[in-house]
Every structure is written in structure tokens, then in C-alpha cells.
Write an enzyme that holds these catalytic residues in place. Structure first.
Site, mmCIF file in Angstrom:
data_model
loop_
_atom_site.group_PDB
_atom_site.id
_atom_site.type_symbol
_atom_site.label_atom_id
_atom_site.label_comp_id
_atom_site.label_asym_id
_atom_site.label_seq_id
_atom_site.Cartn_x
_atom_site.Cartn_y
_atom_site.Cartn_z
ATOM 1 N N CYS A 156 -4.695 -3.588 3.396
ATOM 2 C CA CYS A 156 -4.353 -3.188 4.762
ATOM 3 C C CYS A 156 -5.476 -3.395 5.784
ATOM 4 O O CYS A 156 -5.718 -4.513 6.216
ATOM 5 C CB CYS A 156 -3.870 -1.738 4.758
ATOM 6 S SG CYS A 156 -2.921 -1.267 6.229
ATOM 7 N N LYS A 183 -10.224 0.298 -1.923
ATOM 8 C CA LYS A 183 -10.265 -0.040 -0.497
ATOM 9 C C LYS A 183 -11.587 0.370 0.135
ATOM 10 O O LYS A 183 -12.002 1.527 0.058
ATOM 11 C CB LYS A 183 -9.103 0.639 0.224
ATOM 12 C CG LYS A 183 -8.938 0.245 1.683
ATOM 13 C CD LYS A 183 -7.731 0.990 2.278
ATOM 14 C CE LYS A 183 -7.485 0.607 3.723
ATOM 15 N NZ LYS A 183 -6.351 1.396 4.286
ATOM 16 N N GLU A 228 0.855 -1.182 0.000
ATOM 17 C CA GLU A 228 0.000 0.000 0.000
ATOM 18 C C GLU A 228 0.896 1.238 0.000
ATOM 19 O O GLU A 228 1.942 1.258 0.631
ATOM 20 C CB GLU A 228 -0.885 -0.020 1.240
ATOM 21 C CG GLU A 228 -1.887 1.124 1.316
ATOM 22 C CD GLU A 228 -2.666 1.112 2.621
ATOM 23 O OE1 GLU A 228 -3.799 1.612 2.608
ATOM 24 O OE2 GLU A 228 -2.140 0.623 3.637
#
Length: 270
Positions: free
Chosen positions: A156, A113, A43
């Protein structure tokens, strides 16, 4: 699906696009020399720093990131994941976007995300990702690769939400990427155990590229890019310096674990 080597790249990205891409290319080259055919970047691989600067440069970061991934994939004849970079969403905000590119330089899968890191970390730092990032609204799709198996994407903070990973396993995921910039404070306690849990409960490989070290005066990442097998065994750990974790992804191992622990067949509440 064949047996192959995968690499999870570990970087210390900074607020300098050119420096980050140069660092990424060096590590990709080293991983390819070790035999990696599937490579993941973390990321924020192309830019990690001040949020205002990220927004100001978002268009250039997105353009150069995508161009870089396509060039690297074609040059090295690898399939590569750019684990997260800003793509304009309008109104001064961006999507935190992961892009998977195949060896022909073509987009294979894209994921925005969904779970944003809005957290007051006990070390005194406050993170408010939603101040600049718009959450994605679509569950990630599976990319069915003849050579590498069914590949799933996440980013993440998503790792704390097992329903996303169960969605991917229901779609047949063999390998799931978890590119991250995990904070040093939370990472020491939660990073590895969360990744092992996602691997175990979905009986799949986890490839987790990571950021490491200090990015500015206040932001420090945990490091420890990992590759974990479907039994939850850590196959490779990159430690705390820039570099990469590398390990074999073996379809026979997936089949073996799913025979030994057929939990995906025993689900009651789907």
C-alpha cells in the site's frame, strides 16, 4: 520464467475473520477457474475494521490467515500472496505482514510494511497506522520463481516511496505486488498514476490487489485492483465491486520494453 495468468483480488473486508476468508476463497476459486496461477490478495484481506478489535484478535487473525494461505495454495496449486495481516510484535502492537506462499504450501517470502500511513486526509479522516503497527526495518527480498519470474513485495503506502521499488528492480524484479487498502479520497487521484510510475520506471509488471467500498461507517476504499505492464499500460482493472483483475504476465514483453527503454542501464546515481 513462462507466460502465465495472474489475478489481483479485490475485496470488501469487514471486522469478521470468517466472513473475509470465505469471501477470499470464493474469489480465489473464480480466479483459478479463469486460469490464474499467481494470485494476490489485498492488504487487510482477513480483517479490516476497528483497530482495538484487530489488536485483541491479532494472534487468531495471524494464525488463521497463514493457515488459510497455505491451504489455498495447496488446494488450488497456485502461488498466492496474502497482502497484509497483523502479526504480533509484542507490547500490544503488530507488524503489517505480507506473506507469499508457493504451491506446496511453503512460505516463499515475507515482508513487514515499512512505511506506515499516518496521514490527515483532506476528507476529514485521520489515519494513524503507527498507533498499532510497528514498521518493518528490512527491505523486501526478491523471491526467484522458476515459473513466475523474480517476485517483489510491497504494501500500500509503500507505493509513494520509489526507493523501495528501485531496490527491488536492482535485485532483478520482474513482477512487483502492491496489495492495498487505498482510501477512496486519495485513490481517485493517486492510485493508478503511482502504480503506472512504479511500473514504467522499473520496467516491470505491477500486480495491485485492492480493497473496495465501505468497511464501516467512516472507512471507504478506492477499489480498482490493477495489473499493469512494464510500459505502464493498464492490462486489467477490477472496477469498484468485489472481484479481480486478471491478465497475462509475459517475459517477452519485459524483454521488449527493456530493449526499447533501457533506463535501468542508464542509472547514474545508484
Amino acid at each position: 520464467m513462462k507466460s502465465y495468468l495472474a489475478a489481483a483480488i479485490q475485496m470488501t473486508s469487514v471486522p469478521d475473520l470468517k466472513k473475509n476468508l470465505a469471501q477470499a476463497e470464493e474469489l480465489i476459486d473464480l480466479a483459478v477457474r479463469r486460469g490464474a496461477e499467481l494470485i494476490g490478495l489485498p492488504e487487510n484481506f482477513s480483517f479490516l475494521g476497528d483497530e482495538a478489535a484487530k489488536i485483541d484478535q491479532a494472534e487468531a487473525i495471524a494464525t488463521e490467515s497463514e493457515k488459510f494461505l497455505k491451504i489455498m495454495a495447496q488446494r488450488y496449486q497456485v502461488t498466492i500472496l496474502g497482502g497484509g495481516y497483523p502479526v504480533s510484535a509484542g507490547d500490544g502492537k503488530v507488524y503489517n505482514t505480507a506473506l507469499l506462499v508457493d504451491i506446496d504450501g511453503q512460505e516463499a517470502a515475507r515482508y513487514e510494511k515499512a512505511h506506515l500511513f499516518d496521514v490527515n486526509v483532506p476528507d476529514g479522516n485521520t489515519y494513524l497506522e503507527s498507533a498499532t503497527v510497528v514498521p518493518g526495518t528490512k527491505l523486501p527480498a526478491i523471491y526467484p520463481s522458476k515459473d513466475f519470474g523474480n517476485l517483489g513485495l510491497s504494501i500500500c503506502y509503500d507505493v509513494r516511496f520509489p526507493e523501495l521499488f528501485r531496490h527491488l528492480s536492482q535485485k532483478g524484479a520482474d513482477v512487483i505486488f502492491v496489495p492495498a487498502a487505498f482510501t477512496a479520497y486519495t485513490g481517485k487521484d493517486h492510485w493508478q498514476v503511482l502504480l503506472q510510475a512504479r511500473a514504467i520506471e522499473n520496467t516491470c509488471y505491477i500486480i495491485a490487489p485492492a480493497q473496495t467500498g465501505w468497511h464501516n461507517s467512516i472507512r471507504q476504499s478506492h477499489g480498482h485492483a490493477l495489473i499493469i505492464d512494464p510500459w505502464g499500460t493498464v492490462l486489467s482493472d477490477a472496477g469498484t465491486e468485489p472481484g479481480f483483475a486478471i491478465a497475462e504476465i509475459n517475459p517477452t514483453r519485459i524483454q521488449q520494453v527493456r530493449r526499447q527503454m533501457p533506463s535501468l542501464q542508464h542509472r547514474v546515481f545508484v
